[in-house]
Motif scaffolding. Sequence first.
Motif, PDB file in Angstrom:
ATOM      1  N   THR A  64      15.844   5.635 -27.716  1.00 47.31           N
ATOM      2  CA  THR A  64      15.332   6.997 -27.747  1.00 47.31           C
ATOM      3  C   THR A  64      13.850   6.969 -27.393  1.00 47.31           C
ATOM      4  OG1 THR A  64      16.909   7.636 -29.448  1.00 47.31           O
ATOM      5  CG2 THR A  64      14.958   9.027 -29.208  1.00 47.31           C
ATOM      6  N   GLY A  65      13.441   7.881 -26.526  1.00 49.09           N
ATOM      7  CA  GLY A  65      12.029   7.969 -26.168  1.00 49.09           C
ATOM      8  C   GLY A  65      11.825   8.365 -24.727  1.00 49.09           C
ATOM      9  N   ILE A  66      10.616   8.127 -24.255  1.00 50.36           N
ATOM     10  CA  ILE A  66      10.220   8.551 -22.918  1.00 50.36           C
ATOM     11  C   ILE A  66      10.480   7.435 -21.906  1.00 50.36           C
ATOM     12  CG2 ILE A  66       8.281   9.260 -21.481  1.00 50.36           C
ATOM     13  CD1 ILE A  66       7.129  10.651 -23.948  1.00 50.36           C
ATOM     14  N   TYR A  67      11.292   7.769 -20.906  1.00 47.67           N
ATOM     15  CA  TYR A  67      11.576   6.877 -19.793  1.00 47.67           C
ATOM     16  C   TYR A  67      10.716   7.327 -18.615  1.00 47.67           C
ATOM     17  CZ  TYR A  67      15.577   4.762 -22.130  1.00 47.67           C
ATOM     18  OH  TYR A  67      16.367   4.068 -23.005  1.00 47.67           O
ATOM     19  N   LYS A  68      10.265   6.361 -17.815  1.00 53.23           N
ATOM     20  CA  LYS A  68       9.394   6.673 -16.679  1.00 53.23           C
ATOM     21  C   LYS A  68      10.033   6.220 -15.373  1.00 53.23           C
ATOM     22  CE  LYS A  68       5.079   6.239 -19.178  1.00 53.23           C
ATOM     23  NZ  LYS A  68       3.719   5.747 -19.161  1.00 53.23           N
ATOM     24  N   LEU A  69       9.976   7.100 -14.399  1.00 49.94           N
ATOM     25  CA  LEU A  69      10.320   6.764 -13.019  1.00 49.94           C
ATOM     26  C   LEU A  69       8.997   6.521 -12.305  1.00 49.94           C
ATOM     27  CD1 LEU A  69      12.022   6.594 -10.395  1.00 49.94           C
ATOM     28  CD2 LEU A  69      11.899   9.105 -10.295  1.00 49.94           C
ATOM     29  N   ILE A  70       8.824   5.319 -11.775  1.00 51.18           N
ATOM     30  CA  ILE A  70       7.593   4.964 -11.083  1.00 51.18           C
ATOM     31  C   ILE A  70       7.935   4.655  -9.627  1.00 51.18           C
ATOM     32  CG2 ILE A  70       5.640   3.372 -10.982  1.00 51.18           C
ATOM     33  CD1 ILE A  70       6.105   2.944 -14.039  1.00 51.18           C
ATOM     34  N   ILE A  71       7.322   5.405  -8.717  1.00 45.79           N
ATOM     35  CA  ILE A  71       7.553   5.228  -7.288  1.00 45.79           C
ATOM     36  C   ILE A  71       6.295   4.617  -6.682  1.00 45.79           C
ATOM     37  CG2 ILE A  71       8.182   6.366  -5.127  1.00 45.79           C
ATOM     38  CD1 ILE A  71       9.272   8.676  -6.977  1.00 45.79           C
ATOM     39  N   GLN A  72       6.483   3.485  -5.970  1.00 44.01           N
ATOM     40  CA  GLN A  72       5.360   2.730  -5.419  1.00 44.01           C
ATOM     41  C   GLN A  72       5.535   2.534  -3.919  1.00 44.01           C
ATOM     42  OE1 GLN A  72       6.231  -0.681  -7.864  1.00 44.01           O
ATOM     43  NE2 GLN A  72       4.417  -0.293  -9.146  1.00 44.01           N
ATOM     44  N   SER A  73       4.422   2.201  -3.257  1.00 44.25           N
ATOM     45  CA  SER A  73       4.444   1.897  -1.832  1.00 44.25           C
ATOM     46  C   SER A  73       3.517   0.722  -1.579  1.00 44.25           C
ATOM     47  CB  SER A  73       3.968   3.112  -1.020  1.00 44.25           C
ATOM     48  OG  SER A  73       3.814   2.774   0.338  1.00 44.25           O
ATOM     49  N   ASN A  74       3.838  -0.097  -0.578  1.00 45.96           N
ATOM     50  CA  ASN A  74       2.941  -1.186  -0.207  1.00 45.96           C
ATOM     51  C   ASN A  74       2.187  -0.861   1.076  1.00 45.96           C
ATOM     52  OD1 ASN A  74       4.861  -1.572   1.780  1.00 45.96           O
ATOM     53  ND2 ASN A  74       5.715  -3.420   0.864  1.00 45.96           N
ATOM     54  N   SER A  75       2.235   0.414   1.497  1.00 42.80           N
ATOM     55  CA  SER A  75       1.545   0.868   2.701  1.00 42.80           C
ATOM     56  C   SER A  75       0.225   1.533   2.325  1.00 42.80           C
ATOM     57  CB  SER A  75       2.414   1.869   3.464  1.00 42.80           C
ATOM     58  OG  SER A  75       1.699   2.440   4.529  1.00 42.80           O
ATOM     59  N   ASN A  76      -0.771   1.369   3.170  1.00 46.68           N
ATOM     60  CA  ASN A  76      -2.062   2.028   2.947  1.00 46.68           C
ATOM     61  C   ASN A  76      -2.007   3.515   3.269  1.00 46.68           C
ATOM     62  OD1 ASN A  76      -3.308  -0.366   2.128  1.00 46.68           O
ATOM     63  ND2 ASN A  76      -3.844  -0.911   4.226  1.00 46.68           N
ATOM     64  N   GLU A  77      -1.023   3.911   4.087  1.00 46.34           N
ATOM     65  CA  GLU A  77      -0.882   5.316   4.458  1.00 46.34           C
ATOM     66  C   GLU A  77      -0.224   6.101   3.324  1.00 46.34           C
ATOM     67  OE1 GLU A  77       1.060   5.994   8.200  1.00 46.34           O
ATOM     68  OE2 GLU A  77       0.228   4.130   9.026  1.00 46.34           O
ATOM     69  N   GLU A  78      -0.753   7.308   3.071  1.00 48.24           N
ATOM     70  CA  GLU A  78      -0.161   8.173   2.058  1.00 48.24           C
ATOM     71  C   GLU A  78       1.103   8.831   2.604  1.00 48.24           C
ATOM     72  OE1 GLU A  78      -3.085  11.020   0.821  1.00 48.24           O
ATOM     73  OE2 GLU A  78      -3.812   9.705  -0.763  1.00 48.24           O
ATOM     74  N   SER A  79       2.128   8.897   1.778  1.00 51.27           N
ATOM     75  CA  SER A  79       3.374   9.566   2.138  1.00 51.27           C
ATOM     76  C   SER A  79       3.737  10.555   1.047  1.00 51.27           C
ATOM     77  CB  SER A  79       4.508   8.556   2.300  1.00 51.27           C
ATOM     78  OG  SER A  79       4.259   7.701   3.380  1.00 51.27           O
ATOM     79  N   GLN A  80       4.272  11.699   1.455  1.00 53.32           N
ATOM     80  CA  GLN A  80       4.721  12.710   0.509  1.00 53.32           C
ATOM     81  C   GLN A  80       6.059  12.269  -0.075  1.00 53.32           C
ATOM     82  OE1 GLN A  80       2.839  15.370  -0.301  1.00 53.32           O
ATOM     83  NE2 GLN A  80       4.300  16.001  -1.850  1.00 53.32           N
ATOM     84  N   VAL A  81       6.148  12.233  -1.405  1.00 59.19           N
ATOM     85  CA  VAL A  81       7.341  11.754  -2.098  1.00 59.19           C
ATOM     86  C   VAL A  81       7.762  12.778  -3.153  1.00 59.19           C
ATOM     87  CG1 VAL A  81       8.247   9.936  -3.598  1.00 59.19           C
ATOM     88  CG2 VAL A  81       6.737   9.341  -1.712  1.00 59.19           C
ATOM     89  N   PHE A  82       9.069  12.974  -3.260  1.00 61.15           N
ATOM     90  CA  PHE A  82       9.654  13.822  -4.301  1.00 61.15           C
ATOM     91  C   PHE A  82      10.492  12.929  -5.203  1.00 61.15           C
ATOM     92  CE2 PHE A  82      13.482  15.975  -5.783  1.00 61.15           C
ATOM     93  CZ  PHE A  82      12.933  17.013  -6.506  1.00 61.15           C
ATOM     94  N   GLY A  83      10.347  13.092  -6.512  1.00 59.69           N
ATOM     95  CA  GLY A  83      11.140  12.313  -7.455  1.00 59.69           C
ATOM     96  C   GLY A  83      11.655  13.181  -8.584  1.00 59.69           C
ATOM     97  N   ALA A  84      12.771  12.747  -9.167  1.00 64.76           N
ATOM     98  CA  ALA A  84      13.367  13.470 -10.294  1.00 64.76           C
ATOM     99  C   ALA A  84      14.031  12.464 -11.217  1.00 64.76           C
ATOM    100  CB  ALA A  84      14.381  14.488  -9.799  1.00 64.76           C
ATOM    101  N   ILE A  85      13.960  12.739 -12.512  1.00 62.49           N
ATOM    102  CA  ILE A  85      14.609  11.897 -13.515  1.00 62.49           C
ATOM    103  C   ILE A  85      15.161  12.809 -14.610  1.00 62.49           C
ATOM    104  CG2 ILE A  85      12.414  11.479 -14.697  1.00 62.49           C
ATOM    105  CD1 ILE A  85      13.517   8.736 -15.559  1.00 62.49           C
ATOM    106  N   GLY A  86      16.379  12.506 -15.048  1.00 59.42           N
ATOM    107  CA  GLY A  86      16.983  13.325 -16.084  1.00 59.42           C
ATOM    108  C   GLY A  86      18.351  12.816 -16.465  1.00 59.42           C
ATOM    109  N   SER A  87      19.037  13.644 -17.226  1.00 57.99           N
ATOM    110  CA  SER A  87      20.366  13.267 -17.675  1.00 57.99           C
ATOM    111  C   SER A  87      21.383  13.576 -16.593  1.00 57.99           C
ATOM    112  CB  SER A  87      20.722  14.029 -18.956  1.00 57.99           C
ATOM    113  OG  SER A  87      20.634  15.418 -18.736  1.00 57.99           O
ATOM    114  N   LEU A  88      22.431  12.784 -16.553  1.00 55.34           N
ATOM    115  CA  LEU A  88      23.508  12.978 -15.599  1.00 55.34           C
ATOM    116  C   LEU A  88      24.261  14.254 -15.980  1.00 55.34           C
ATOM    117  CD1 LEU A  88      24.982  11.620 -13.206  1.00 55.34           C
ATOM    118  CD2 LEU A  88      26.483  10.568 -14.880  1.00 55.34           C
TER     119      LEU A  88
END
Length: 167
Positions: free
Chosen positions: A105-129
């Motif tokens: 029980t508690g806070i789960y984190k979705l962490i999205i990373q990139s190894n590129s120097n260029e910025e990219s627009q990213v959409f993420g979502a986390i939740g219950s099925l």
Amino acid sequence: MQKSGMIIIGSGVLIIIGLFLLVLGNQAILEGIVQENGKVSSEQVLSIDNNFDPQTTPIGVFAVQIGDFQENTFSAKIVDPLGIEITSQQINDETIEEEFEVLETGIYKLIIQSNSNEESQVFGAIGSLPDSGKKVLGFIPVYVIVAGMIGLVVVGILGIRNRKRSV
């Protein structure tokens, strides 16, 4: 013309009801899902938090969509409330969706990373099925809208037939 007028009104009502049900269904399906978007680069990550309880949500789901997708550049991971990485995924497609097991029980984190120097627009979502009952709410409105559209096609066919008869 009275017959076709009634069909137009009925079809219009069906389409409006279908659109209303579509909005309600989407809200029910997305209930409990946290969504965020932002820029991701080698110096900037996108982190999305959501609170889970294994008693009510034994399975979680996360999704990632990348606007400027480049292969072997992005990764996503889920970290549990104890700070332990429970799943990690190299993103090999513009959009991914994966499930994970909720053990604490508690806070789960979705962490999205990139190894590129260029910025990219990213959409993420986390939740219950979403449960299967809520998923059905996503299909019913489509059938109602299709029924309304069929009614409009029938009116069109009746209108063409009546014009041919009067000529």
